[in-house]
Design a protein around this motif. Structure first.
Motif, PDB file in Angstrom:
ATOM      1  N   TYR A  88       1.187   5.339  -0.152  1.00 39.75           N
ATOM      2  CA  TYR A  88       0.366   6.515   0.088  1.00 39.75           C
ATOM      3  C   TYR A  88       1.220   7.759   0.260  1.00 39.75           C
ATOM      4  O   TYR A  88       2.409   7.683   0.572  1.00 39.75           O
ATOM      5  CB  TYR A  88      -0.554   6.303   1.291  1.00 39.75           C
ATOM      6  CG  TYR A  88       0.184   6.188   2.606  1.00 39.75           C
ATOM      7  CD1 TYR A  88       0.862   5.033   2.944  1.00 39.75           C
ATOM      8  CD2 TYR A  88       0.214   7.259   3.494  1.00 39.75           C
ATOM      9  CE1 TYR A  88       1.569   4.933   4.132  1.00 39.75           C
ATOM     10  CE2 TYR A  88       0.906   7.175   4.688  1.00 39.75           C
ATOM     11  CZ  TYR A  88       1.580   6.007   4.999  1.00 39.75           C
ATOM     12  OH  TYR A  88       2.277   5.925   6.161  1.00 39.75           O
ATOM     13  N   ASP A  91      -8.517   5.168  -3.814  1.00 39.31           N
ATOM     14  CA  ASP A  91      -9.453   5.754  -2.846  1.00 39.31           C
ATOM     15  C   ASP A  91     -10.813   6.065  -3.462  1.00 39.31           C
ATOM     16  O   ASP A  91     -11.790   6.234  -2.747  1.00 39.31           O
ATOM     17  CB  ASP A  91      -8.862   7.013  -2.204  1.00 39.31           C
ATOM     18  CG  ASP A  91      -8.009   7.794  -3.165  1.00 39.31           C
ATOM     19  OD1 ASP A  91      -8.598   8.435  -4.044  1.00 39.31           O
ATOM     20  OD2 ASP A  91      -6.766   7.732  -3.074  1.00 39.31           O
ATOM     21  N   LYS A  99      -6.777  -3.924   5.812  1.00 43.17           N
ATOM     22  CA  LYS A  99      -5.426  -3.570   6.260  1.00 43.17           C
ATOM     23  C   LYS A  99      -4.575  -4.819   6.348  1.00 43.17           C
ATOM     24  O   LYS A  99      -3.431  -4.856   5.922  1.00 43.17           O
ATOM     25  CB  LYS A  99      -5.487  -2.919   7.637  1.00 43.17           C
ATOM     26  CG  LYS A  99      -5.459  -1.423   7.547  1.00 43.17           C
ATOM     27  CD  LYS A  99      -5.070  -0.769   8.864  1.00 43.17           C
ATOM     28  CE  LYS A  99      -5.265   0.721   8.720  1.00 43.17           C
ATOM     29  NZ  LYS A  99      -6.172   1.296   9.668  1.00 43.17           N
ATOM     30  N   ARG A 116      -6.678   5.818   3.945  1.00 43.75           N
ATOM     31  CA  ARG A 116      -5.780   4.887   4.614  1.00 43.75           C
ATOM     32  C   ARG A 116      -6.231   4.648   6.062  1.00 43.75           C
ATOM     33  O   ARG A 116      -6.287   3.510   6.531  1.00 43.75           O
ATOM     34  CB  ARG A 116      -4.363   5.438   4.606  1.00 43.75           C
ATOM     35  CG  ARG A 116      -3.435   4.690   5.524  1.00 43.75           C
ATOM     36  CD  ARG A 116      -2.012   5.188   5.380  1.00 43.75           C
ATOM     37  NE  ARG A 116      -1.157   4.559   6.357  1.00 43.75           N
ATOM     38  CZ  ARG A 116      -0.848   5.091   7.535  1.00 43.75           C
ATOM     39  NH1 ARG A 116      -1.356   6.255   7.887  1.00 43.75           N
ATOM     40  NH2 ARG A 116      -0.048   4.443   8.349  1.00 43.75           N
ATOM     41  N   PHE A 121       0.854  -1.184   0.000  1.00 42.13           N
ATOM     42  CA  PHE A 121       0.000   0.000   0.000  1.00 42.13           C
ATOM     43  C   PHE A 121       0.889   1.233   0.000  1.00 42.13           C
ATOM     44  O   PHE A 121       1.735   1.414   0.879  1.00 42.13           O
ATOM     45  CB  PHE A 121      -0.925  -0.003   1.224  1.00 42.13           C
ATOM     46  CG  PHE A 121      -1.897   1.135   1.224  1.00 42.13           C
ATOM     47  CD1 PHE A 121      -2.845   1.248   0.220  1.00 42.13           C
ATOM     48  CD2 PHE A 121      -1.876   2.100   2.213  1.00 42.13           C
ATOM     49  CE1 PHE A 121      -3.747   2.308   0.197  1.00 42.13           C
ATOM     50  CE2 PHE A 121      -2.780   3.160   2.202  1.00 42.13           C
ATOM     51  CZ  PHE A 121      -3.716   3.260   1.191  1.00 42.13           C
ATOM     52  N   GLU A 155       3.723  -1.086   3.847  1.00 45.85           N
ATOM     53  CA  GLU A 155       3.177   0.240   3.593  1.00 45.85           C
ATOM     54  C   GLU A 155       4.342   1.147   3.256  1.00 45.85           C
ATOM     55  O   GLU A 155       5.340   1.163   3.975  1.00 45.85           O
ATOM     56  CB  GLU A 155       2.491   0.785   4.846  1.00 45.85           C
ATOM     57  CG  GLU A 155       1.121   0.216   5.074  1.00 45.85           C
ATOM     58  CD  GLU A 155       0.384   1.009   6.143  1.00 45.85           C
ATOM     59  OE1 GLU A 155      -0.112   2.105   5.834  1.00 45.85           O
ATOM     60  OE2 GLU A 155       0.349   0.531   7.288  1.00 45.85           O
ATOM     61  N   CYS A 161      -1.993  -4.529   3.277  1.00 46.47           N
ATOM     62  CA  CYS A 161      -0.837  -3.765   3.726  1.00 46.47           C
ATOM     63  C   CYS A 161       0.284  -4.613   4.311  1.00 46.47           C
ATOM     64  O   CYS A 161       0.748  -4.345   5.417  1.00 46.47           O
ATOM     65  CB  CYS A 161      -1.288  -2.704   4.726  1.00 46.47           C
ATOM     66  SG  CYS A 161      -2.640  -1.683   4.131  1.00 46.47           S
TER      67      CYS A 161
END
Ligand SMILES: Nc1ncnc2c1ncn2[C@@H]1O[C@H](COP(=O)(O)OP(=O)(O)OP(=O)(O)O)[C@@H](O)[C@H]1O
Ligand SMILES: [Mg+2]
Length: 409
Positions: free
Chosen positions: A57, A152, A200, A192, A55, A207, A204
């Protein structure tokens, strides 16, 4: 004066496309730590093992997409040195896909020819997942890596982010047939933070955070691009540092920095000048900032649009600043009028604080003395209400509110 002839002559830009978003730089500057983490998360793949799910971000414009492209290119190249390894990468931008279902359909269609696509409605979700598992089992690859960029967009409906990273574990796609990995990318921190525990857990494994760039980093990034974009010698020395400083202060976004540099050049070109000067950067800056704010306003979720609408109506009645309870009253009427879910006042208070964090709203705390308690008063921050209105008018979902306007709430 009438039309002038089109002319290819350009004293400013040698190749303005280099400053475009779609231009892929040869290498990524100032991202060594992130690239190292990223590559190390993908290392199992090149060894033929199961991928780890990733993941990624960080705020908008900080290199998430371009880093992913460069790494995937490299992976495709390097795998050629290994027998019995064939990695297929499926890169999907989820921007307009608002549900797991829509993403799943899109993924299925990535494996289908033009005459065999599944329609975007009609099949039960389970059937769509079945199609996907079948394609994954059949595909002529040892690994399939799904890049779900701007993921998202799917909001709370995040089932696919559970199912897909688990495809091997759940036995939907046996790992000895095809090993499946997912890379989810998002620029919304709220997304997130709000991922369900099960998502999660499955998405993830790793991350990776891409922080905003500071002015020094932006300066190097801009310098590299400017060399190929501009005619030699047209940029005065302080142009790149100034553009980098503005963007560094404002957002830390390389995209914004590049836009600013382009706009400054464009202003000089439109005036038939032979140099880009500091004043052009200063002139470009508020324009870029406004377009950035517009984009951000456009991209907030419907409930935030409704909240902004409520503030706009109160502003027109000269009732700002207002308490959240007053904003909520208008919000509630508006939400009902467009058949949106009516959220609790608590949720709307959360929306208000998010809008404040983005700088759209200002908040003032009021104390009524020891017994009176305290409350917050909200009003628009550093944005023009007219601009908010222009943006909201273009939001399809709010169309009815502006067609039959209520003048008093
Ligand atoms: N480190 C870098 N070196 C060179 N160019 C960069 C770097 N980081 C970003 N850029 C450039 O900045 C622009 C924005 O980067 P990118 O599209 O990867 O952002 P992003 O993090 O995916 O943003 P978003 O969340 O909005 O999708 C692109 O033109 C990209 O080439
Ligand atoms: Mg991106």
């Amino acid at each position: 004066m009438g039309l002038e002839p089109f002319s290819a002559e350009d004293p400013i830009f040698e190749d303005e496309d280099v400053l475009r978003d779609s231009h892929k730089p040869e290498d990524l500057l100032e991202r060594d730590r992130e690239l190292e983490e990223y590559q190390s998360a993908l290392k199992p793949v090149i060894k033929g093992a199961r991928p780890r799910n990733i993941f990624l971000y960080g705020q908008t414009g900080v290199g998430k997409t371009v880093a992913t492209q460069l790494i995937m290119d490299r992976l495709q190249e390097d795998q050629e040195g290994y027998d019995n390894l064939y990695v297929r990468v499926v890169h999907v931008v989820c921007k307009n896909l608002n549900s797991s279902y829509q993403v799943a359909v899109k993924l299925v269609n990535e494996f289908r020819g033009p005459n065999n696509k599944v329609p975007t409605t009609g099949y039960p979700p389970d059937t769509i997942y079945e199609f996907l598992w079948e394609h994954l089992k059949d595909v002529d690859a040892t690994h399939v890596l799904f890049v779900l960029d701007e993921v998202d967009a799917i909001g709370d409906d995040d089932d696919i982010l559970y199912e897909l990273p688990r495809a091997n574990d759940n036995g939907n796609v046996p790992a000895d047939e095809t090993k499946v990995g997912v890379i989810g990318i998002s620029n919304k921190f709220t997304f997130r933070d709000n991922l369900s525990a099960r998502v999660k857990d499955s998405l993830c494994d790793e991350e990776i955070h891409f922080p905003p760039y500071d002015a020094n980093q932006l300066r190097n990034i801009l310098q590299q691009r400017a060399e190929n974009a501009f005619v030699d010698g047209v940029l005065e020395d302080d142009i790149v540092p100034l553009a980098a400083a503005f963007a560094g202060q404002e957002s830390g976004s390389a995209r914004q920095a590049l836009k600013l540099l382009f706009k400054a050049g464009d202003i000089a070109r439109s005036r038939d000048l032979e140099k880009v000067k500091e004043e052009h950067v200063r002139e470009a800056e508020p324009k870029i900032k406004e377009s950035q704010v517009r984009n951000e306003l456009e991209s907030v979720p419907t409930q935030s649009h409704l909240t902004l609408y409520a503030l706009l109506m109160l502003e027109r009645q000269e009732d700002l600043p207002a308490k959240s309870s007053d904003i909520y009253e208008v919000y509630e009427i508006a939400a009902k009028r467009i058949d949106a879910d009516v959220k609790t006042d608590r949720t709307i208070r959360d929306r208000l604080s998010q809008l404040k964090l983005k700088g759209f709203l200002d908040v003032d705390e009021h104390n009524e003395g020891p017994k009176g308690g305290s409350y917050y008063l909200y009003e628009f921050g550093d944005i023009r209400p007219d601009m908010v209105e222009e943006v909201l008018r273009d939001v399809d979902r709010l169309e009815d509110l502006f067609q039959k306007e209520i003048t008093s709430y």
